[in-house]
Scaffold this motif. Structure first.
Motif, PDB file in Angstrom:
ATOM      1  N   ALA A   1      -5.756  -2.716  -7.979  1.00  0.00           N
ATOM      2  CA  ALA A   1      -5.864  -1.247  -8.398  1.00  0.00           C
ATOM      3  C   ALA A   1      -4.499  -0.688  -8.441  1.00  0.00           C
ATOM      4  CB  ALA A   1      -7.016  -0.434  -7.553  1.00  0.00           C
ATOM      5  N   SER A   2      -3.615  -0.713  -7.523  1.00  0.00           N
ATOM      6  CA  SER A   2      -2.357  -0.302  -7.454  1.00  0.00           C
ATOM      7  C   SER A   2      -1.443  -0.670  -8.664  1.00  0.00           C
ATOM      8  CB  SER A   2      -1.533  -0.407  -6.094  1.00  0.00           C
ATOM      9  OG  SER A   2      -2.145  -0.051  -5.101  1.00  0.00           O
ATOM     10  N   ALA A   3      -1.397  -2.073  -8.765  1.00  0.00           N
ATOM     11  CA  ALA A   3      -0.468  -2.641  -9.734  1.00  0.00           C
ATOM     12  C   ALA A   3      -1.111  -2.006 -11.375  1.00  0.00           C
ATOM     13  CB  ALA A   3      -0.762  -4.175  -9.915  1.00  0.00           C
ATOM     14  N   ALA A   4      -2.260  -1.935 -11.405  1.00  0.00           N
ATOM     15  CA  ALA A   4      -2.841  -1.438 -12.654  1.00  0.00           C
ATOM     16  C   ALA A   4      -2.277   0.074 -12.850  1.00  0.00           C
ATOM     17  CB  ALA A   4      -4.107  -1.566 -12.830  1.00  0.00           C
ATOM     18  N   ALA A   5      -2.590   1.077 -11.885  1.00  0.00           N
ATOM     19  CA  ALA A   5      -2.314   2.221 -11.924  1.00  0.00           C
ATOM     20  C   ALA A   5      -0.831   2.610 -12.373  1.00  0.00           C
ATOM     21  CB  ALA A   5      -2.692   2.874 -10.648  1.00  0.00           C
ATOM     22  N   VAL A   6       0.154   1.518 -11.588  1.00  0.00           N
ATOM     23  CA  VAL A   6       1.586   1.600 -11.845  1.00  0.00           C
ATOM     24  C   VAL A   6       1.911   1.165 -13.351  1.00  0.00           C
ATOM     25  CG1 VAL A   6       3.775   0.844 -11.046  1.00  0.00           C
ATOM     26  CG2 VAL A   6       2.161   1.405  -9.530  1.00  0.00           C
ATOM     27  N   ALA A   7       1.181  -0.012 -13.753  1.00  0.00           N
ATOM     28  CA  ALA A   7       1.423  -0.036 -15.060  1.00  0.00           C
ATOM     29  C   ALA A   7       1.005   1.008 -16.170  1.00  0.00           C
ATOM     30  CB  ALA A   7       0.738  -1.537 -15.394  1.00  0.00           C
TER      31      ALA A   7
ATOM     32  N   ASP B   1      10.094   8.401 -14.472  1.00  0.00           N
ATOM     33  CA  ASP B   1       8.675   8.187 -14.327  1.00  0.00           C
ATOM     34  C   ASP B   1       8.438   7.639 -12.789  1.00  0.00           C
ATOM     35  OD1 ASP B   1       7.816   8.722 -16.653  1.00  0.00           O
ATOM     36  OD2 ASP B   1       8.219   6.892 -17.487  1.00  0.00           O
ATOM     37  N   VAL B   2       9.277   7.191 -12.090  1.00  0.00           N
ATOM     38  CA  VAL B   2       9.367   6.569 -10.844  1.00  0.00           C
ATOM     39  C   VAL B   2       8.524   7.417  -9.756  1.00  0.00           C
ATOM     40  CG1 VAL B   2      10.539   5.331  -8.982  1.00  0.00           C
ATOM     41  CG2 VAL B   2      10.954   4.642 -11.253  1.00  0.00           C
ATOM     42  N   PRO B   3       8.978   8.429  -9.626  1.00  0.00           N
ATOM     43  CA  PRO B   3       8.273   9.392  -8.483  1.00  0.00           C
ATOM     44  C   PRO B   3       6.853   9.294  -8.603  1.00  0.00           C
ATOM     45  CG  PRO B   3      10.115  10.486  -9.221  1.00  0.00           C
ATOM     46  CD  PRO B   3      10.136   9.233 -10.129  1.00  0.00           C
ATOM     47  N   GLY B   4       6.398   9.482  -9.818  1.00  0.00           N
ATOM     48  CA  GLY B   4       4.743   9.566 -10.214  1.00  0.00           C
ATOM     49  C   GLY B   4       4.185   8.175  -9.603  1.00  0.00           C
ATOM     50  N   ALA B   5       4.747   7.204 -10.025  1.00  0.00           N
ATOM     51  CA  ALA B   5       4.510   5.769  -9.663  1.00  0.00           C
ATOM     52  C   ALA B   5       4.464   5.536  -7.993  1.00  0.00           C
ATOM     53  CB  ALA B   5       4.964   4.653 -10.356  1.00  0.00           C
ATOM     54  N   MET B   6       5.389   5.968  -7.322  1.00  0.00           N
ATOM     55  CA  MET B   6       5.544   5.830  -6.061  1.00  0.00           C
ATOM     56  C   MET B   6       4.513   6.447  -5.317  1.00  0.00           C
ATOM     57  SD  MET B   6       8.220   3.827  -5.370  1.00  0.00           S
ATOM     58  CE  MET B   6       8.378   4.220  -3.647  1.00  0.00           C
ATOM     59  N   ARG B   7       3.961   7.460  -5.914  1.00  0.00           N
ATOM     60  CA  ARG B   7       2.502   7.923  -5.158  1.00  0.00           C
ATOM     61  C   ARG B   7       1.527   6.782  -4.966  1.00  0.00           C
ATOM     62  NH1 ARG B   7      -0.064  12.855  -7.538  1.00  0.00           N
ATOM     63  NH2 ARG B   7      -2.203  11.785  -7.405  1.00  0.00           N
ATOM     64  N   TRP B   8       1.417   6.109  -6.015  1.00  0.00           N
ATOM     65  CA  TRP B   8       0.463   5.168  -6.081  1.00  0.00           C
ATOM     66  C   TRP B   8       0.832   3.880  -4.899  1.00  0.00           C
ATOM     67  CZ3 TRP B   8      -0.325   8.309  -9.651  1.00  0.00           C
ATOM     68  CH2 TRP B   8      -1.727   8.527 -10.100  1.00  0.00           C
ATOM     69  N   LEU B   9       1.553   3.819  -4.596  1.00  0.00           N
ATOM     70  CA  LEU B   9       2.359   2.952  -3.605  1.00  0.00           C
ATOM     71  C   LEU B   9       2.416   3.317  -2.132  1.00  0.00           C
ATOM     72  CD1 LEU B   9       5.091   1.392  -5.912  1.00  0.00           C
ATOM     73  CD2 LEU B   9       2.845   0.806  -5.767  1.00  0.00           C
TER      74      LEU B   9
END
Lengths: 343, 342
Positions: free
Chosen positions: B110-116, B183-191
């Motif tokens: 799920a995380s990988a998909a959200a980040v993608a 875009d990275v900070p937004g994605a970091m939240r999913w991690l």
């Protein structure tokens, strides 16, 4: 001629083993030239050779080739150390999944380094290396101890779960130490890349003693590890001191992967996949598996690094990411092939 | 006393204990919710909170509570409960307290998909949730399929899960590297797993999922306990273990994926809730409701600690990770010592 079948099978095996050696060496040469020639800028083979021969580079291509020499050398060293350490750990624990990454070595080293930067104010490479070595030994022993409590010893599942759970716990600690300290995060980032790009001659010199000792001890302990594979009782009967053989082998394994992790950061799965492939090629003799795993590890890491450079260009993708992607299927294959009882 | 009576009294005793534990947990969760709403830059007394919640306009408080703290609190409760319940399902289904979705790699799908979605396709909101859910279910299906070989083995599934998780994590690292800095900070939240800056609208998919999936899981709970006995015994008792297992996995993975889409993987909540609930109820198998409440309490408590206990504000995932670590080690030792089914 009653002994003909045995002689032929022995000869057949020797032939396979020599073939494997030749194949590994050719692959290593290919890896080295790929590592020197390919990257965000491809250079020709002439320039690579020129860069190697000339002291002072004569054109841009030769300059680039020379810039790529340290990382290539480090790729060979780190890959060899990781491959050999995986082979040693698998032999000692008699567990197909023993791997520096799975034994929590990476996160253990990371935690010690972060704590060192944050609370002890260390900054010299030599100090990082000592801390990382300490961290990796502590976490490897810890994970193995937890995984082997209880009946049946350290089964693959117990070991893998202990390792991944400990890794998750330690990495939360790492972020807890790091998040409030921007300066630490910055200093740590150079370490955490999990790649071989940042290597310099100076930092390599600091870990070479550990690698040399590790390799020598590893190679010399391989005959007794062969005996260990037969079980402790038989090994004792064959005149092997099992306790000493284990401790020596484990010390060599941890030293190799700890020193590498200290410099390269977390690189997972090289130690897991290489010995399995080598074992398929040369059989179960540790005297072949252990040295060949070193060459195989160097090959895998060099190619992973090249793939990372090509995929990541114009930046680069750390070798550790590539090795995880190509190495994890080995774990899956081992799991899928083994019988439920053995897991 | 006949043996039937003994069983009956034992059962009643257990039921009473279960009810007591669940009520205590419910009170705890409500208290933590109230604290979440009251604490912050300005501390509001309880009567102000009640007036705001009953739609009264109070200057300052309406915004702070209604738009900032309420979504955060709701997210904590929902995500915690979702992780708690699905963790407990996985743990009892695989008969291994360590086999929670976060450890065996389901959440990483799920995380990988959200980040993608964020980094490559520039999606947002409900689209991310949808993709994360599909990817989570697909990851679980892949792990299940790869670990089938011959008869079903929980151990094999765990190993395959760890392998698949490692591959997906390397995909995430690759995506992060290729992404633009912006875009990275937004994605970091999913991690890292954080409740920061959640808006009410983002919670809608999770609420719907929970309304559908949680009752389904609670209905399946009795069959889950039978599956725990082993496939053969379950078959003898008239439960088709393969079909039930598939249904259970789908529901549990759905919950994990929807929750992950909102906050990212909050470390160890799925893993800890079941064993803690089990400890409190003293029951042979954990009650799913108690696990859900435990998950919610853990998430809220950890978020409160993360927000107010230190000079730095830590995301909730870091706190749960640190709280979880010692318990995890304790659990590992205990399971291995008892032999377990590992």
């Amino acid at each position: 001629m009653s002994n003909t079948p045995i002689t032929t099978s022995k000869r057949g095996k020797l032939k396979r083993q020599s073939l494997a050696v030749v194949f590994c060496v050719i692959a290593l040469l290919l890896g080295v030239s790929a590592s020197l020639a390919l990257g965000s800028r491809q250079i020709s083979l002439d320039d690579v050779i020129g860069g190697l021969i000339h002291d002072v580079p004569e054109n841009l291509g030769e300059t680039i080739a020379q810039k790529r020499i340290p990382r290539t050398v480090f790729g060979i060293l780190a890959g060899a150390a990781l491959g050999m350490s995986g082979a040693l750990m698998q032999a000692i624990t008699r567990n197909p999944l023993a791997d520096p990454g799975i034994l929590g070595v990476n996160t253990g080293a990371a935690l010690f380094v972060v704590v060192g930067i944050a609370f002890l104010g260390i900054s010299a490479p030599a100090q990082y290396i000592l801390l990382a070595l300490l961290g990796s030994s502590v976490s490897a022993v810890f994970v193995y101890a937890i995984g082997s409590i209880g009946g049946k010893g350290a089964t693959p599942v117990k070991l893998a779960l202990a390792g991944s759970a400990t890794g998750a716990a330690l990495s939360s600690l790492v972020s807890a130490v790091m998040l409030p300290r921007a300066a630490v995060m910055d200093a740590f980032r150079f370490w955490q890349v999990g790649g071989i790009g940042g290597a310099t001659w100076e930092s390599m010199r600091a870990i070479i003693p550990f690698l040399v000792v590790g390799v020598i001890v590893g190679i010399f302990s391989s005959p007794s590890l062969n005996a260990l594979a037969l079980g402790d009782d038989v090994a004792t009967g064959l005149g092997v001191r099992t306790g000493r053989a284990r401790i020596l082998g484990a010390a060599a394994g941890v030293m190799l992967c700890g020193a590498t992790t200290a410099l390269a950061g977390p690189i997972a799965f090289v130690g897991l996949m290489v010995p399995h492939v080598i074992r398929l090629a040369v059989g179960v003799d540790q005297r072949w598996i252990i040295p060949l795993s070193a060459i195989g590890g160097a090959v895998v890491l060099l190619f992973s690094d090249v793939i990372g450079r090509l995929l990541g260009s114009p930046g680069e993708l750390e070798a550790g990411i590539v090795t995880a992607f190509i190495g994890a299927p080995t774990l899956i294959a081992v799991a899928a092939r083994s019988k439920a009882r053995e897991i | 006393m006949t043996s039937i009576e003994i069983v009956k009294t034992e059962r009643q005793k257990r039921l009473r204990r279960n009810i007591a534990v669940i009520s205590v947990l419910a009170v705890l969760v409500v208290t933590l919710c109230a604290l979440m709403l009251s604490l912050g830059g300005v501390i509001y007394p309880i009567d102000v909170i009640i007036r705001v919640l009953s739609n009264e306009q109070i200057e300052g408080a309406t915004f702070a509570i209604g738009s900032l703290r309420l979504p955060r609190m709701l997210a904590g409760v929902l995500v915690g409960a979702a992780f708690g319940i699905s963790g407990a399902v996985f743990q009892s289904m695989l008969r291994n307290p360590l086999a929670s979705p976060d450890i065996i790699g389901v959440s990483s799908g799920a995380s990988a998909a959200a980040v993608a979605c964020i980094l490559v396709f520039n999606l947002s909101g409900a689209a991310i949730s949808a993709v994360a859910v599909v990817a989570g279910v697909a990851t679980a299906a892949l792990i299940y399929a790869l670990s089938r070989g011959g008869s079903f083995s929980g151990g094999r599934l765990i190993l395959v899960g760890i392998g698949v998780g490692a591959m997906l994590n390397s995909v995430i690292s690759y995506l992060l590297l290729r992404a633009s800095q912006y875009d990275v900070p937004g994605a970091m939240r999913w991690l890292s797993g954080s409740l920061n800056g959640i808006r009410k609208e983002e919670l809608a998919p999770l609420v719907i999922a929970m309304v559908v999936l949680c009752p389904t899981l609670l209905c399946l709970e009795s069959r889950l306990k039978i599956i725990e006995l082993g496939d053969h015994k379950a078959a003898a008792l008239g439960v088709r273990s393969d079909r039930t297992r598939l249904l259970l996995v789908l529901c549990a993975v759905g919950l994990v994926a929807f929750a992950t889409a909102v906050t990212g993987p909050v470390a160890f909540v799925a893993f800890l809730s079941g064993p803690i609930a089990k400890r409190m109820t003293g029951d042979g198998s954990p009650s799913l409701l108690a696990s859900a409440l435990t998950g919610a309490a853990l998430t809220l408590g950890a978020d409160l600690l993360g927000q107010f206990a230190f000079n730095t504000k830590f995301p909730v995932g870091v706190i749960t990770g640190i709280i979880g670590a010692p318990y995890l080690l304790f659990l590992l030792v205990k399971i291995n010592r008892s032999g377990g089914s590992v």
